[in-house]
Design a protein around this motif. Structure first.
Motif, short mmCIF file in Angstrom:
data_model
loop_
_atom_site.label_atom_id
_atom_site.label_comp_id
_atom_site.label_asym_id
_atom_site.label_seq_id
_atom_site.Cartn_x
_atom_site.Cartn_y
_atom_site.Cartn_z
N LYS A 465 73.36 25.91 -2.19
CA LYS A 465 72.30 24.92 -1.90
C LYS A 465 71.05 25.61 -1.35
CE LYS A 465 72.55 20.23 -0.23
NZ LYS A 465 73.34 19.31 0.58
N GLN A 466 71.28 26.52 -0.38
CA GLN A 466 70.15 27.20 0.25
C GLN A 466 69.43 28.11 -0.74
OE1 GLN A 466 68.98 26.60 3.39
NE2 GLN A 466 67.29 27.91 2.76
N LEU A 467 70.20 28.81 -1.57
CA LEU A 467 69.59 29.72 -2.54
C LEU A 467 68.82 28.95 -3.61
CD1 LEU A 467 72.36 32.45 -2.99
CD2 LEU A 467 70.51 32.35 -1.34
N ASP A 468 69.34 27.79 -4.01
CA ASP A 468 68.63 26.95 -4.98
C ASP A 468 67.27 26.52 -4.42
OD1 ASP A 468 70.70 27.15 -6.75
OD2 ASP A 468 71.54 25.17 -6.35
N ILE A 469 67.26 26.20 -3.12
CA ILE A 469 66.00 25.79 -2.46
C ILE A 469 65.01 26.95 -2.47
CG2 ILE A 469 64.98 25.21 -0.20
CD1 ILE A 469 67.55 23.52 0.33
N VAL A 470 65.52 28.16 -2.15
CA VAL A 470 64.65 29.35 -2.13
C VAL A 470 64.04 29.59 -3.52
CG1 VAL A 470 64.61 31.87 -1.86
CG2 VAL A 470 65.84 30.47 -0.21
N VAL A 471 64.89 29.53 -4.55
CA VAL A 471 64.41 29.76 -5.92
C VAL A 471 63.33 28.73 -6.26
CG1 VAL A 471 65.05 29.71 -8.37
CG2 VAL A 471 66.54 30.85 -6.73
N GLU A 472 63.62 27.45 -5.97
CA GLU A 472 62.66 26.39 -6.28
C GLU A 472 61.34 26.61 -5.54
OE1 GLU A 472 62.78 21.55 -6.60
OE2 GLU A 472 63.37 22.40 -4.67
N ASN A 473 61.41 26.95 -4.24
CA ASN A 473 60.19 27.15 -3.46
C ASN A 473 59.37 28.33 -3.99
OD1 ASN A 473 60.66 24.99 -1.79
ND2 ASN A 473 61.60 26.19 -0.15
N CYS A 474 60.07 29.42 -4.37
CA CYS A 474 59.36 30.61 -4.88
C CYS A 474 58.69 30.33 -6.22
CB CYS A 474 60.33 31.79 -5.01
SG CYS A 474 60.87 32.46 -3.43
N VAL A 475 59.43 29.71 -7.12
CA VAL A 475 58.88 29.41 -8.46
C VAL A 475 57.64 28.54 -8.33
CG1 VAL A 475 59.32 28.16 -10.62
CG2 VAL A 475 61.04 29.74 -9.72
N ASN A 476 57.71 27.54 -7.48
CA ASN A 476 56.58 26.61 -7.33
C ASN A 476 55.43 27.21 -6.54
OD1 ASN A 476 57.48 24.01 -8.70
ND2 ASN A 476 59.25 24.50 -7.45
N ALA A 477 55.75 28.15 -5.65
CA ALA A 477 54.67 28.83 -4.90
C ALA A 477 53.83 29.70 -5.83
CB ALA A 477 55.27 29.68 -3.78
N VAL A 478 54.48 30.29 -6.84
CA VAL A 478 53.78 31.17 -7.78
C VAL A 478 53.15 30.37 -8.93
CG1 VAL A 478 54.12 33.04 -9.48
CG2 VAL A 478 55.18 33.18 -7.20
#
Length: 705
Positions: A465-478
Motif C-alpha cells: 500500500k505504502q509503495l503504491d502511494i510512493v509510485v503514484e506520488n512520484c509519477v504525478n509529481a513528474v
C-alpha cells in the motif's frame, strides 16, 4: 471520525473535514495536494496520506464495534451500559478487552469448571469471608468433581479467568511490558554451526529492552527465530507483576486468600503473560514494520526520482563472462533498434572484436551515451568501453540492474518484446533506466527493486500500500507524456488505473497521437471524474495550446487566458516570460474557488512550464585500481555511490561485488537523527575505508566531508 483524525494528526479540523469530503468524492492524493490547496489549507501529500490512514483505522474500529455489538445482542448480554462503553472506545486493544469476557472461546478449564457447577464456589472464595473453606468445597464433590481438591482447583480456574478478563489488571501488565520488557534470545545449539545461521550469530545470546530495540535488529531477530536458529523470550519482573495483581485482589489473610494467590499465579503464567507478551512483541513488530516500510518508501522515492539522461540515443550493455555481454541500441524514445552479443571476457576473450563492434554500433546509431549494468563483469566491461576511441563524444554510465531480471521475465516485457529473449529485454531495461528511471522502474513490482531493509519480513499488505502511494506520488509529481507512456506508467496517473490506461493505449494505436488534452475525453470509459483527476498530470508535447504541456489544470486555462488578455498578449507570449508574468496582480484573479495558493502555482508553471523536478544524470567513475575486496586498505579514500539507505546507516557501492556500510555513527561527527538528512540514494560521495573483514565480506566506511 473528524475528532478521531484531528486527535491523531493534530491537523486543523476544517482541513481534515474538507479533505475527507474530497476523498469521498473519489479524488486522489496527488490531485488533492496539487489542485485543491484552498480547500485543504495547503496540506501536502504526506499529511493527506495520514488522513487517509487514520480514516481507514477509524472505519476498521467502527466495523469491529458493529460486529461485537451484534455478537453480544445474539448472546442476549448487551446492556445499555455495555453498549455505551463499546461505542465510546477509541482503540482496538481496549475494545477487545471489553469484549473478552463475552468471547465464545474454545473449551477452557474455567468453562469446564462452570459446567461442573463450581462458579458459586469461585464467588465464595472471591468474597474472602470464610475460613472453613474445605467443608464448603466438600458440598461440591459430585459427578465429575471427585474430591475437595478437584472442587477448589475448578474454582481457581474460574477465578484465574476473571483475573485475566479484568481491564485494569491487563492494562497494568501492559504498562510494565511497555516500560520494562526485555527481549532475550538463545541459540538452538543443533543449528548453531549451519552456514545460514552464521549471519545471525550476533543474536545467539542477546538481551535488550524491547522498547529501545532498533527496528532493524528486532526484524533480524524475528527472522532468525522464524528460520529456526534461535528462541525468543519476552520477560518482565514476574514478582513485581504478581505482587501488583495480588494487591488489587487479596483483601484478607485466610484460606480463601491462599486459593486466590494460587489462582493469581496461574492466571499470570498461563493466561496474562503469554497473551500480553505476545501483544507487546506484536506492537514492537508493528512499530519496526512501520519504520522499515518508511525507509523503503523514502529509498523508493529517491530511486524513482533518480536523475534521467533524457531523450538521448543509448547503447546498453548487460555484462557477463561465459554467456557474453548483451548489447542493444535504443533510439531517443527508448525503442529497440538493434541487438547483439559480444564476448570480450574469458573464456572467449575477444576484447578487440568487441571494441570494434561497440565503436561501429555507436557510429551507425549515432549513440550519445552508453549504459552498463552494474552486475557480474560490470567493472571489466566498463574498463573495456573506456578504451574504445569514439568519433563523437559518448558518455559512459554504470546503471543499477536491481529488478531488471524481474522485468525481463514479466508479462509486460513479453507483451512489449514477444520476439526477444529475457537477456535482450534486460539490456533494454538497463538502457531505458538511464533515459528515464521513473518510466522504466514503474514496470517492476516495487518490492523487487531491493532498496529496503527486511522488506520480506514486514506486513506485506501495508508495504504494498505504502509503495503504491510512493509510485503514484512520484509519477504525478513528474508528469507523463501521454503519447509515449507505457501502460504501467499511465496506470499510476491520478484517476487513471490499469483499465483506462489500456483504453488510452488502444485509442493511441487506432487514432494516432493525442494532439490536445481535450482529445483525452474521447477515450472510451474515461469520464468527467477521471479527466478532472488525471488531465493535468498528462502532458502533450508540441500541442497547439502550450498549457497542454504544463502542470496547469484545464479548469484553470480560462484564468491564464484572462491574464494574457489583461496584458494584451497571447498565452504563448506569457510562457517563460518572467518579466511579463511579474506584472500581474494575482489578487485580482482570486475567486471563491481559486485562491492565491493555486494562482502562485500557475505562475510558477508559466515561468518554467513542464520543468522536470529531477536532476540531470551525471557521469561517475569508480577507482579503477579497486577490483575486489582484497584491494581495499584501511584509510583509503574512494569514490562511491549510495545504493541503499537503512535506519542504521547506508550502503555504498565502491565498484566491487560487496557494498560497504557507513554506520550511522560514521555519517557525521554530531548526532544523526535521520540518515536521509546526510545522504540520498544514488548520491555520488567520497568515503574513507575504516575496516575490511574479508572472511565475512564486510566493509566499514566513513563519509568523507
Amino acid at each position: 471520525m473528524i475528532k478521531f483524525i484531528t486527535s491523531q494528526t493534530q491537523l486543523p479540523e476544517q482541513s481534515v473535514k474538507n479533505t475527507i469530503a474530497l476523498l469521498n468524492e473519489d479524488c486522489t492524493i496527488p490531485f488533492i495536494s496539487r489542485y485543491r490547496k484552498e480547500r485543504t489549507g495547503n496540506l501536502d501529500e504526506v499529511q493527506i496520506g495520514d488522513i487517509v490512514k487514520f480514516k481507514e483505522q477509524f472505519e476498521a474500529l467502527e466495523k469491529r464495534k458493529k460486529a461485537i455489538l451484534k455478537a453480544l445482542e445474539e448472546q442476549d448480554v448487551l446492556t445499555s451500559e455495555l453498549k455505551q462503553k463499546i461505542e465510546a472506545t477509541q482503540d482496538l486493544v481496549t475494545l477487545e478487552d471489553v469484549y473478552l469476557p463475552f468471547k465464545k472461546s474454545r473449551k477452557t478449564k474455567a468453562e469446564k469448571a462452570r459446567q461442573n457447577g463450581l462458579e458459586s464456589l469461585a464467588k465464595i472464595i472471591m468474597s474472602q469471608n470464610t475460613n472453613d473453606l474445605e467443608s464448603i468445597a466438600f458440598k461440591y464433590v459430585k459427578g465429575d468433581v471427585l474430591s475437595v481438591e478437584d472442587a477448589l482447583e475448578g474454582g481457581r480456574h474460574i477465578i484465574a479467568e476473571w483475573i485475566n478478563e479484568r481491564t485494569d489488571i491487563r492494562n497494568n501488565i501492559r504498562r510494565q511490558l511497555e516500560r520494562f520488557a526485555m527481549i532475550s534470545t538463545k541459540v538452538i545449539k543443533t543449528k548453531a554451526e549451519e552456514e545460514n545461521a552464521q549471519k545471525f550469530r550476533d543474536y545467539f545470546d542477546w538481551e535488550e529492552n524491547l522498547s529501545r530495540i532498533p527496528s532493524h535488529r528486532l526484524l533480524a531477530i524475528l527472522r532468525a527465530e522464524k528460520e529456526g536458529f534461535i528462541r525468543v523470550k519476552i520477560e518482565i519482573d514476574n514478582d513485581r507483576a504478581l505482587d501488583n495483581i495480588e494487591r488489587r485482589i487479596i483483601k484478607s489473610n485466610n484460606a480463601c486468600a491462599e486459593q486466590i494467590e494460587i489462582a493469581t499465579k496461574d492466571a499470570y503464567k498461563r493466561l496474562l503473560l503469554p497473551s500480553l507478551s505476545n501483544e507487546a512483541l506484536q506492537l514492537a513488530k508493528d512499530k519496526a514494520d512501520e519504520s522499515a516500510i518508511s525507509v523503503f518508501a523514502k529509498n523508493l522515492k529517491q530511486l524513482l526520482l533518480g536523475s534521467p539522461l533524457g531523450e538521448k540515443r543509448v547503447l546498453a550493455i548487460d555484462p557477463g563472462f561465459r554467456t557474453g555481454c548483451k548489447v542493444v541500441c535504443l533510439d531517443a524514445q527508448g525503442q529497440l533498434k538493434y541487438n547483439e552479443t559480444i564476448y570480450p571476457h574469458p573464456p572467449k576473450s575477444d576484447a578487440v572484436g568487441a571494441m570494434k563492434k561497440i565503436s561501429a554500433l555507436c557510429e551507425a546509431h549515432k549513440i550519445e551515451a552508453i549504459a552498463i549494468g552494474n552486475g557480474t563483469a560490470s567493472r571489466e566491461t566498463e574498463a573495456l568501453i573506456r578504451k574504445v576511441h569514439f568519433k563523437n563524444d559518448v558518455q559512459v554510465f554504470v546503471v543499477s540492474e536491481a529488478g531488471a531480471s524481474i522485468y525481463s521475465a514479466s508479462k509486460i516485457a513479453r507483451e512489449e518484446f514477444p520476439d526477444y529473449d529475457v537477456t535482450v529485454r534486460g539490456s533494454v531495461s538497463i538502457g531505458r533506466r538511464l533515459q528515464d528511471p521513473l518510466a522504466e522502474l514503474v514496470k517492476i513490482d516495487a518490492k523487487s527493486i531491493g532498496v529496503g531493509q527486511y522488506q520480506h519480513d514486514v506486513d506485506q499488505i501495508k508495504l504494498q500500500k505504502q509503495l503504491d502511494i510512493v509510485v503514484e506520488n512520484c509519477v504525478n509529481a513528474v508528469g507523463v507524456n501521454i503519447n509515449t507512456a507505457s501502460k504501467p506508467l499511465l496506470s499510476s496517473v491520478s484517476g487513471i488505473g490499469p483499465k483506462l490506461a489500456e483504453n488510452i493505449l488502444n485509442y493511441r494505436n487506432e487514432n494516432g497521437v493525442f494532439k490536445s488534452r481535450n482529445d483525452i475525453k474521447n477515450v472510451p470509459r474515461l469520464g468527467g471524474k477521471a479527466f478532472e483527476q488525471g488531465a493535468a498530470f498528462l502532458r502533450i508535447k508540441d500541442a497547439k495550446n502550450p498549457l497542454d504541456d504544463s502542470a496547469v489544470h484545464p479548469e484553470s486555462y480560462s484564468i491564464v487566458t484572462k491574464m494574457a488578455k489583461d496584458l494584451g498578449k497571447s498565452v504563448e507570449d506569457l510562457i517563460g516570460n518572467k518579466g511579463l508574468i511579474q506584472k500581474l496582480n494575482l489578487k485580482t484573479y482570486c475567486t471563491d474557488a481559486v485562491g492565491l495558493l493555486t494562482l502562485e502555482d500557475i505562475i510558477k508553471e508559466l515561468e518554467k512550464p513542464g520543468l522536470d523536478i529531477r536532476e540531470q544524470a551525471k557521469v561517475f567513475t569508480f577507482n579503477q585500481n579497486i577490483k575486489t575486496i582484497n584491494d581495499l586498505r584501511e584509510g583509503q579514500l574512494l569514490p562511491g555511490i549510495v545504493n541503499n539507505i537503512t535506519n542504521f546507516g547506508c550502503f555504498v557501492d565502491v565498484g566491487i561485488k560487496e557494498s560497504g556500510l557507513i554506520h550511522v555513527s560514521n555519517l557525521s561527527d554530531s548526532f544523526v537523527k535521520d540518515v536521509n538528512e546526510h545522504v540520498h540514494l544514488h548520491q555520488q560521495i567520497i568515503v574513507k575505508v575504516l575496516e575490511v573483514d574479508v572472511p565475512r565480506k564486510r566493509i566499514q566506511l566513513k563519509l568523507h566531508k
